[in-house]
Write a protein that holds these residues in place. Structure first.
Motif, PDB file in Angstrom:
ATOM      1  N   HIS A  33       0.974   2.093 -12.549  1.00  0.00           N
ATOM      2  CA  HIS A  33       1.114   3.627 -12.081  1.00  0.00           C
ATOM      3  C   HIS A  33       1.734   4.380 -13.172  1.00  0.00           C
ATOM      4  CE1 HIS A  33      -0.477   1.929  -8.395  1.00  0.00           C
ATOM      5  NE2 HIS A  33      -1.176   3.197  -8.336  1.00  0.00           N
ATOM      6  N   ASP A  54       8.527  -5.022  -7.571  1.00  0.00           N
ATOM      7  CA  ASP A  54       7.402  -4.127  -7.501  1.00  0.00           C
ATOM      8  C   ASP A  54       6.898  -3.573  -8.972  1.00  0.00           C
ATOM      9  OD1 ASP A  54       9.432  -2.661  -8.148  1.00  0.00           O
ATOM     10  OD2 ASP A  54       9.417  -1.397  -6.116  1.00  0.00           O
ATOM     11  N   THR A  69       2.412   1.555  -3.590  1.00  0.00           N
ATOM     12  CA  THR A  69       1.389   1.946  -4.175  1.00  0.00           C
ATOM     13  C   THR A  69       1.150   3.627  -4.014  1.00  0.00           C
ATOM     14  OG1 THR A  69       0.204  -0.087  -4.353  1.00  0.00           O
ATOM     15  CG2 THR A  69      -0.999   1.775  -5.039  1.00  0.00           C
ATOM     16  N   ALA A 119       3.182  -3.256 -10.072  1.00  0.00           N
ATOM     17  CA  ALA A 119       2.380  -2.165  -9.413  1.00  0.00           C
ATOM     18  C   ALA A 119       3.049  -0.785 -10.250  1.00  0.00           C
ATOM     19  CB  ALA A 119       2.719  -2.119  -7.920  1.00  0.00           C
ATOM     20  N   SER A 128       0.828  -1.330   0.176  1.00  0.00           N
ATOM     21  CA  SER A 128      -0.080   0.109   0.045  1.00  0.00           C
ATOM     22  C   SER A 128       0.850   1.230   0.101  1.00  0.00           C
ATOM     23  CB  SER A 128      -1.207   0.026   1.213  1.00  0.00           C
ATOM     24  OG  SER A 128      -0.367  -0.133   2.404  1.00  0.00           O
TER      25      SER A 128
END
Length: 232
Positions: free
Chosen positions: A215, A208, A178, A211, A175
């Motif tokens: 983004h 990662d 992100t 993710a 989280s």
């Protein structure tokens, strides 16, 4: 028996498939993410194997090691070399002379030296500003507040070209990463609105990468998953 060369080739193919799938899931062009093979501490023989598998972008963290490899592999003229580590002012001359990209600009002094030391006979050095997105004391990079003034100053320099941003979010909960990735994407869009040549957001590593691509990352930096664990 599986050879090292086959292993490197298989690793690159698997990672490229992962990147394309992550981009497609994010409703992006499946080929919109550029893979940088982080080759620090790896011998040139492994870089040559990756090259034979179609890999062209390689990232180095240490100036002398990188320059040595660039010189040894000078016959592979279409390799694109990225300097991705912290850069001290006394090392800028070698980087300006040998690398194609610098992803870790965090001070105007460094950008000026690269500009002054880049030969006009070479293509402009492509540069990214590193953002310390989580304000970590152990990492280089500018703060959000420092970003736009630094970008304006870099954009005015000759012999280098501002292309975007790089970041290494703090390890930890998904989280938190992100949130960091989302913030970086917002900064990238702000920079892109100001400078039309800006097209690169370098973020995401082995753990990662999905993710990061979700983004908006356009460039990911992967080492161990390609070349194997560092020798000790």
């Amino acid at each position: 028996m599986t050879t090292i060369a086959t292993s490197v080739a298989d690793n690159i193919a698997r990672i490229q498939q992962q990147l394309q799938q992550a981009a497609a899931t994010a409703k992006r062009n499946p080929n919109s993410v550029r893979l940088i093979a982080v080759s620090k501490t790896k011998p040139t023989a492994l870089i040559e194997q990756a090259y034979q598998a179609g890999q062209r972008d390689f990232g180095e963290n240490y100036v002398q090691e990188g320059v040595d490899k660039i010189q040894q592999l000078s016959g592979l003229t279409d390799i694109c070399w990225h300097f991705i580590g912290p850069l001290q002012s006394n090392k800028t001359k070698d980087v300006a002379a040998h690398f194609d990209w610098v992803q870790s600009i965090d001070r105007l002094k460094i950008a000026r030296r690269l500009s002054d030391q880049r030969s006009p006979d070479l293509p402009p050095l492509q540069v990214l500003i590193q953002v310390n997105i989580d304000d970590e004391t152990t990492k280089s990079g500018v703060s959000e507040a420092e970003l736009m003034p630094l970008a304006e100053a870099i954009n005015a320099l000759p012999n280098i070209e501002l292309r975007g941003l790089m970041a290494i979010p703090a390890p930890g909960a998904a989280s938190g990463q992100t949130t960091s990735f989302a913030t970086m994407h917002g900064l990238f869009l702000k920079l892109q609105a100001q400078y039309k040549q800006v097209d690169t957001l370098s973020m995401g590593m082995s753990d990662d990468v999905v993710a990061a691509i979700e983004h908006g990352s356009t460039m990911v930096r992967i080492g161990t998953a390609i070349f194997g664990a560092r020798s000790t």
